[in-house]
Design a protein around this motif. Structure first.
Motif, PDB file in Angstrom:
ATOM      1  N   GLN A   1     -32.702  88.289  42.972  1.00 17.42           N
ATOM      2  CA  GLN A   1     -33.258  88.270  41.615  1.00 17.42           C
ATOM      3  C   GLN A   1     -34.281  87.148  41.531  1.00 17.42           C
ATOM      4  N   PHE A   2     -35.070  87.160  40.457  1.00 19.88           N
ATOM      5  CA  PHE A   2     -36.065  86.122  40.217  1.00 19.88           C
ATOM      6  C   PHE A   2     -35.456  85.079  39.286  1.00 19.88           C
ATOM      7  N   VAL A   3     -34.962  83.996  39.883  1.00 22.17           N
ATOM      8  CA  VAL A   3     -34.465  82.865  39.118  1.00 22.17           C
ATOM      9  C   VAL A   3     -35.618  81.871  39.030  1.00 22.17           C
ATOM     10  N   ALA A   4     -35.913  81.349  37.856  1.00 23.36           N
ATOM     11  CA  ALA A   4     -37.120  80.551  37.606  1.00 23.36           C
ATOM     12  C   ALA A   4     -37.398  79.551  38.717  1.00 23.36           C
ATOM     13  N   ALA A   5     -38.541  79.721  39.403  1.00 23.68           N
ATOM     14  CA  ALA A   5     -38.956  78.858  40.509  1.00 23.68           C
ATOM     15  C   ALA A   5     -40.410  79.181  40.829  1.00 23.68           C
ATOM     16  N   ALA A   6     -40.983  78.488  41.848  1.00 26.55           N
ATOM     17  CA  ALA A   6     -42.385  78.683  42.223  1.00 26.55           C
ATOM     18  C   ALA A   6     -42.532  79.918  43.107  1.00 26.55           C
ATOM     19  N   ALA A   7     -43.517  80.774  42.794  1.00 20.51           N
ATOM     20  CA  ALA A   7     -43.725  82.015  43.525  1.00 20.51           C
ATOM     21  C   ALA A   7     -44.931  81.918  44.455  1.00 20.51           C
ATOM     22  N   CYS A   8     -45.009  82.868  45.415  1.00 24.33           N
ATOM     23  CA  CYS A   8     -46.132  82.970  46.355  1.00 24.33           C
ATOM     24  C   CYS A   8     -46.923  84.242  46.073  1.00 24.33           C
ATOM     25  N   GLU A   9     -48.101  84.339  46.685  1.00 21.03           N
ATOM     26  CA  GLU A   9     -48.965  85.504  46.458  1.00 21.03           C
ATOM     27  C   GLU A   9     -48.339  86.787  46.983  1.00 21.03           C
ATOM     28  N   SER A  10     -47.471  86.694  48.016  1.00 16.68           N
ATOM     29  CA  SER A  10     -46.898  87.895  48.615  1.00 16.68           C
ATOM     30  C   SER A  10     -45.720  88.435  47.818  1.00 16.68           C
ATOM     31  N   GLU A  11     -45.330  87.757  46.739  1.00 15.50           N
ATOM     32  CA  GLU A  11     -44.262  88.233  45.882  1.00 15.50           C
ATOM     33  C   GLU A  11     -44.855  89.028  44.734  1.00 15.50           C
ATOM     34  N   GLU A  12     -43.974  89.697  43.979  1.00 13.72           N
ATOM     35  CA  GLU A  12     -44.433  90.542  42.887  1.00 13.72           C
ATOM     36  C   GLU A  12     -43.674  90.227  41.605  1.00 13.72           C
ATOM     37  N   PRO A  13     -43.844  89.025  41.050  1.00  8.87           N
ATOM     38  CA  PRO A  13     -43.204  88.738  39.762  1.00  8.87           C
ATOM     39  C   PRO A  13     -43.842  89.586  38.672  1.00  8.87           C
TER      40      PRO A  13
ATOM     41  N   ASP B   1     -31.748  83.211  34.080  1.00 10.61           N
ATOM     42  CA  ASP B   1     -31.331  81.826  33.893  1.00 10.61           C
ATOM     43  C   ASP B   1     -30.436  81.380  35.040  1.00 10.61           C
ATOM     44  N   ALA B   2     -30.744  80.239  35.650  1.00  9.28           N
ATOM     45  CA  ALA B   2     -29.953  79.713  36.763  1.00  9.28           C
ATOM     46  C   ALA B   2     -28.509  79.451  36.359  1.00  9.28           C
ATOM     47  N   ALA B   3     -28.266  79.138  35.089  1.00 15.21           N
ATOM     48  CA  ALA B   3     -26.913  78.804  34.648  1.00 15.21           C
ATOM     49  C   ALA B   3     -25.951  79.989  34.776  1.00 15.21           C
ATOM     50  N   LEU B   4     -26.469  81.211  34.885  1.00 11.97           N
ATOM     51  CA  LEU B   4     -25.606  82.379  35.040  1.00 11.97           C
ATOM     52  C   LEU B   4     -24.785  82.318  36.321  1.00 11.97           C
ATOM     53  N   PHE B   5     -25.252  81.538  37.298  1.00  9.36           N
ATOM     54  CA  PHE B   5     -24.614  81.516  38.612  1.00  9.36           C
ATOM     55  C   PHE B   5     -23.701  80.309  38.808  1.00  9.36           C
ATOM     56  N   ASP B   6     -23.444  79.561  37.745  1.00 10.31           N
ATOM     57  CA  ASP B   6     -22.734  78.282  37.871  1.00 10.31           C
ATOM     58  C   ASP B   6     -21.342  78.396  38.468  1.00 10.31           C
ATOM     59  N   ALA B   7     -20.687  79.535  38.342  1.00 11.63           N
ATOM     60  CA  ALA B   7     -19.297  79.652  38.794  1.00 11.63           C
ATOM     61  C   ALA B   7     -19.161  79.741  40.314  1.00 11.63           C
ATOM     62  N   PHE B   8     -20.277  79.957  41.021  1.00 12.15           N
ATOM     63  CA  PHE B   8     -20.205  80.183  42.472  1.00 12.15           C
ATOM     64  C   PHE B   8     -20.511  78.897  43.229  1.00 12.15           C
ATOM     65  N   ASP B   9     -19.783  78.679  44.321  1.00 12.55           N
ATOM     66  CA  ASP B   9     -19.995  77.466  45.125  1.00 12.55           C
ATOM     67  C   ASP B   9     -21.343  77.497  45.846  1.00 12.55           C
ATOM     68  N   TYR B  10     -21.748  78.679  46.310  1.00  9.84           N
ATOM     69  CA  TYR B  10     -23.069  78.823  46.940  1.00  9.84           C
ATOM     70  C   TYR B  10     -23.638  80.180  46.545  1.00  9.84           C
ATOM     71  N   VAL B  11     -24.909  80.192  46.183  1.00  2.00           N
ATOM     72  CA  VAL B  11     -25.594  81.439  45.835  1.00  2.00           C
ATOM     73  C   VAL B  11     -26.736  81.628  46.829  1.00  2.00           C
TER      74      VAL B  11
ATOM     75  N   GLY C   1     -32.502  74.245  40.446  1.00  2.00           N
ATOM     76  CA  GLY C   1     -31.554  73.524  39.607  1.00  2.00           C
ATOM     77  C   GLY C   1     -30.529  72.711  40.358  1.00  2.00           C
ATOM     78  N   ARG C   2     -29.949  73.283  41.390  1.00  2.00           N
ATOM     79  CA  ARG C   2     -28.957  72.582  42.207  1.00  2.00           C
ATOM     80  C   ARG C   2     -29.132  72.987  43.664  1.00  2.00           C
ATOM     81  N   PRO C   3     -28.723  72.153  44.605  1.00  2.77           N
ATOM     82  CA  PRO C   3     -28.953  72.457  46.026  1.00  2.77           C
ATOM     83  C   PRO C   3     -28.277  73.736  46.496  1.00  2.77           C
ATOM     84  N   THR C   4     -27.201  74.134  45.850  1.00  4.53           N
ATOM     85  CA  THR C   4     -26.426  75.281  46.317  1.00  4.53           C
ATOM     86  C   THR C   4     -26.831  76.599  45.657  1.00  4.53           C
ATOM     87  N   LEU C   5     -27.909  76.589  44.878  1.00  2.00           N
ATOM     88  CA  LEU C   5     -28.532  77.809  44.356  1.00  2.00           C
ATOM     89  C   LEU C   5     -29.867  77.908  45.075  1.00  2.00           C
ATOM     90  N   ARG C   6     -29.923  78.684  46.160  1.00  2.00           N
ATOM     91  CA  ARG C   6     -31.014  78.517  47.127  1.00  2.00           C
ATOM     92  C   ARG C   6     -31.670  79.830  47.530  1.00  2.00           C
TER      93      ARG C   6
END
Length: 281
Positions: A174-186, A195-205, A217-222
């Motif tokens: 999914q597109f979680v708010a971050a910097a995009a590149c030209e080869s992507e299609e936002p 919203d990144a906060a939707l994934f807060d319950a998981f140890d690593y995403v 937002g956090r190192p483990t949402l990557r």
């Protein structure tokens, strides 16, 4: 427990009308060599396995070879379909593949159920969430007010609550708010942003979709990024695979493992005569 996080292989992609298949096989062979020197317990493939919903036969054979090579090493594989994939095609044969511990996300039909691995610290629950559009979620949950991508992900993840006493990993595209590149299609205006906060319950995403390696937002949402450069905006990047090590609950270590392309991508600037003068290169 150790994982190798990969995404956005885009097998079958063409860059400036040049086929990338030989370069893609080269980097997949390099990834297999990395697994020999950096042993892991499973491989995570976070979507966009192919570049098109109907990939060329050569791309299908390449993915078949890669998954077979991983299965022969005894490695479980956890893969989801991305926005460039056909969810139906990626899910084809998933019951048979599961017999070889290659787990592929089904076409979305409800809340994903965990697949559990165990190590010395106990169980790790892995969840597979394919790329979701609001229409797909409305079809499954017709009584929910799902208008946006954020609504859609929220609707699903509110029902997908991992056990807080166990370690959990989510593989998603999914597109979680971050910097995009030209080869992507936002989408226009960022309508597909969640919203990144939707994934807060998981140890690593383990995210796929954005082509630059980055955290949100956090190192483990990557986002691990693509294994190859697919646009000139990526020319200065160091591509990598992401090694993830889960210790006891709350302990996650992340190490990028650099990848070297068969042919690098360079951006050259100059006048037409300068750029076409072969004596300069």
């Amino acid at each position: 427990m150790r994982f190798l996080h990969l995404s956005d292989l885009h097998l079958g992609k063409r860059v400036c009308e040049f086929s990338m298949l030989e370069d893609q096989q080269f980097v997949l062979e390099q990834i297999l060599a990395l697994l020999d020197t950096h042993p892991v317990d499973a491989v995570l493939l976070a979507g966009d396995l192919y570049d098109k919903p109907v990939p060329p036969a050569e791309a299908v054979r390449l993915l078949d070879w890669f998954l077979t090579s991983l299965a022969r090493r005894g490695l479980p594989v956890f893969a989801v379909s991305g926005n460039h994939d056909s969810a139906d095609r990626v899910a084809f044969g998933s019951a048979l593949l599961a017999g070889s511990r290659v787990y592929v996300s089904p076409v979305f039909s409800g809340v994903p159920q965990p697949i559990t691995l165990t190590d010395a610290y106990g169980p790790v629950d892995l969840y597979l969430l394919p790329f979701l559009k609001p229409a797909a979620v409305r079809h499954v949950f017709p009584d929910e007010p799902v208008e946006s991508y954020n609504d859609a992900l929220g609707c699903v993840l509110r029902r997908c609550v991992p056990d807080p006493g166990r370690r959990s990993v989510l593989v998603a595209h999914q597109f979680v708010a971050a910097a995009a590149c030209e080869s992507e299609e936002p989408s226009v205006g960022g309508l597909d942003c969640v919203d990144a906060a939707l994934f807060d319950a998981f140890d690593y995403v383990a995210l796929g979709h954005l082509h630059s390696p980055q955290t949100v937002g956090r190192p483990t949402l990557r986002y691990c990024g693509t294994p190859l450069k697919y646009s000139f905006s990526e020319a200065g990047q160091q591509k990598s695979a992401t090694l993830v090590e889960l210790g006891p609950k709350g302990s996650v270590e992340i190490t990028p493992l650099p990848l070297t392309p068969r042919h690098d991508l360079r951006e050259l600037r100059g006048s037409y005569p300068e750029l076409t003068d072969r004596r300069r290169y």
